[in-house]
Design a protein around this motif. Sequence first.
Motif: not given
Length: 89
Positions: A1, A8, A22, A24, A30
């Motif tokens: 990440m 994403n 996840y 963004c 997440y």
Amino acid sequence: MKRFPKQNMILHDKNRRLVLLYNCQNKNDYEIIQVPHNFEINSFSKEELQFQKLWKTFFQTITIQERTNSRLQMQYMPKKYWKDLVEMQ
């Protein structure tokens, strides 16, 4: 990440049947969920298909056919995982 903070993503661990989702938009947004054995991601976005095509093109372009060494490739990535690699499909 941390490497792709503005992307994403979905990471799928087939052996443990886990998926990391996840988002963004919210930095710490997440989720890790358990999925059934037969879980498959069947549809890809146009962007994803484009990236896959670009990656295959890149991989084919840098490959020197005369120097292909499957044994060496298997040292770095075992053959059992090849079916999941975009460049090996």
